[in-house]
Write a protein that holds these residues in place. Structure first.
Motif: not given
Ligand SMILES: *[C@@H]1O[C@H](CO)[C@@H](O)[C@H](O)[C@H]1NC(C)=O
Ligand SMILES: *[C@@H]1O[C@H](CO)[C@@H](O)[C@H](O)[C@H]1NC(C)=O
Ligand SMILES: *[C@@H]1O[C@H](CO)[C@@H](O)[C@H](O)[C@H]1NC(C)=O
Ligand SMILES: *[C@@H]1O[C@H](CO)[C@@H](O)[C@H](O)[C@H]1NC(C)=O
Length: 363
Positions: A41-47, A57-63, A345-347
């Motif tokens: 896993a990786a640490c992804y930021e919302m804000d 993989p984290c997708e930008t925008g609204i979850h 890289p991220v798959c």
């Protein structure tokens, strides 16, 4: 006595106050402890207020599916926060210092990504421009263990593993799709693409590299085993059916460094060392060895070999880690002039509607 108790009171208190978990569990707040306990896993930021360890993989925008009423209405930056300040962004990401916090983001244009791929093969020269599958180091070990080691002679006459330094660049069509760098993993058999989605994929995005992650249910090489596809010339014919006409009409993605991201120039490949199966397994006269009575490199039913224990225990994380370390160490020892790792890289392989696995967001 009293002295040491008082001593402990002071020391222990100080320890307790300074105590921090050394890693963050999946879906927990990783804003301050950015190392994820799950190494895949990786640490992804919302804000600035929330970041979490996730595997997908984290997708930008609204979850929107996030059950939390704030997180499901806030745009995610999807910056990857690195555990240590000095850490490097993985291939495909660039450094970003928003609010003084170092993170890694996907650039606006498709990036060049350079990383290692490994391929198991026989002694014949491999045509790299005609469509191949390859893997990262854990993915290659998974393949050897699960599909190759149980046969005498080994499947496809495999005798060696070649390491390639591969540089990829996604086409703009692919990168427009949520800034992805990989497409669907496509299986190449004798250089022919056998996946029914092959034509659709190539028509839509060009000859893009594909990626898939290995399940841990079969073997425990990790943290994340990956397989790659590099679509080549005449993807719909086998080696011996390819001719000049189709090579011109269907050129594949292989090209000179650096790949431009045109539909027919998405990856370039450099040989970067190789090791033999003998070096890996310690069986030095395999052709003779495997024909001897009761000699078996690996039997899936018993999960053991006979007259060798190299492959014993496919699910055993400790043994798998030992084999993987041995694999990497042999490369490192033979080729000290090259780095033993170039990052992962991220798959983020893309799927078509219907194939698409359910989107898992924070929750
Ligand atoms: C997440 O952690 C950060 C840093 O410790 C903190 O400032 C923030 O309030 C936390 N967020 C939530 C929602 O708990
Ligand atoms: C966010 O989650 C809350 C609480 O579960 C829910 O009531 C709300 O409808 C969700 N908002 C969106 C935009 O999905
Ligand atoms: C989220 O980002 C989109 C695109 O940048 C923007 O249109 C939208 O207003 C943002 N929404 C919120 C809640 O910030
Ligand atoms: C070349 O190969 C393609 C695809 O396999 C085939 O359709 C075509 O007939 C071949 N052309 C010649 C001249 O052999």
């Amino acid at each position: 006595m009293l002295g040491s108790a008082r001593w402990c009171l002071l020391l222990c208190l100080r320890q307790a106050l300074a105590w921090q978990p050394w890693c963050t569990q999946t879906w927990q707040n990783c804003s301050s402890v950015r190392k994820c306990c799950d190494l895949s896993a990786a640490c992804y930021e919302m804000d600035g207020t929330w970041a979490t360890c996730m595997k997908t993989p984290c997708e930008t925008g609204i979850h929107g599916k996030d059950p939390d009423p704030i997180r499901n209405r806030t745009n995610w930056t999807c910056r990857e926060l690195l555990p240590e300040y000095g850490d490097q962004c993985r291939p495909g990401f660039v450094e970003d210092l928003t609010n003084g916090v170092k993170g890694c983001v996907r650039p606006t244009e498709p990036p060049l990504m350079t990383f290692y791929m490994y391929r198991a093969t026989d002694w014949k020269k491999v045509p790299l421009s005609e469509g191949i599958n390859a893997a990262n180091a854990p993915g290659l070990m998974y393949y050897l263990h699960n599909e190759v080691a149980g046969h005498c002679p080994r499947k496809f006459g495999i005798t060696r593993v070649i390491r390639y330094k591969v540089t990829t660049r996604a086409t703009k069509e692919l990168y427009a799709d949520a800034q992805k760098n990989f497409g669907l993993f496509l299986q190449f058999d004798a250089a022919q693409c056998t996946n029914p989605r092959c034509k659709l994929m190539i028509d839509k995005y060009g000859y893009i590299p594909g990626c898939t992650e290995n399940p841990h249910s079969i073997a425990n090489y990790g943290p994340l085993g990956k397989w790659y596809s590099l679509p080549g010339q005449c993807p719909f014919s086998r080696f011996w059916e390819k001719n000049q006409t189709c090579r011109e009409e269907e050129p594949g993605g292989f090209c000179k460094y650096p790949p431009t991201g045109e539909r027919d120039c998405t990856f370039s490949i450099d040989w970067q060392g190789e090791i033999t199966m003998d070096e890996l397994t310690g069986i030095w006269n395999y052709d003779w060895w495997c024909k001897q009575p009761e000699h078996n490199e690996y039997d899936k039913l018993t999960d053991k070999g006979t007259w060798t224990n190299f492959w014993d225990g496919i699910h055993d994380p400790g043994k798998d880690a030992w084999r993987l370390a041995r694999f990497k160490n042999i490369f490192a020892g033979k080729y000290p002039q090259w780095p033993s790792d170039l990052g992962e890289p991220v798959c983020d392989g893309t799927w078509f509607e219907g194939d698409k696995p359910p989107k898992i967001q924070a929750g």
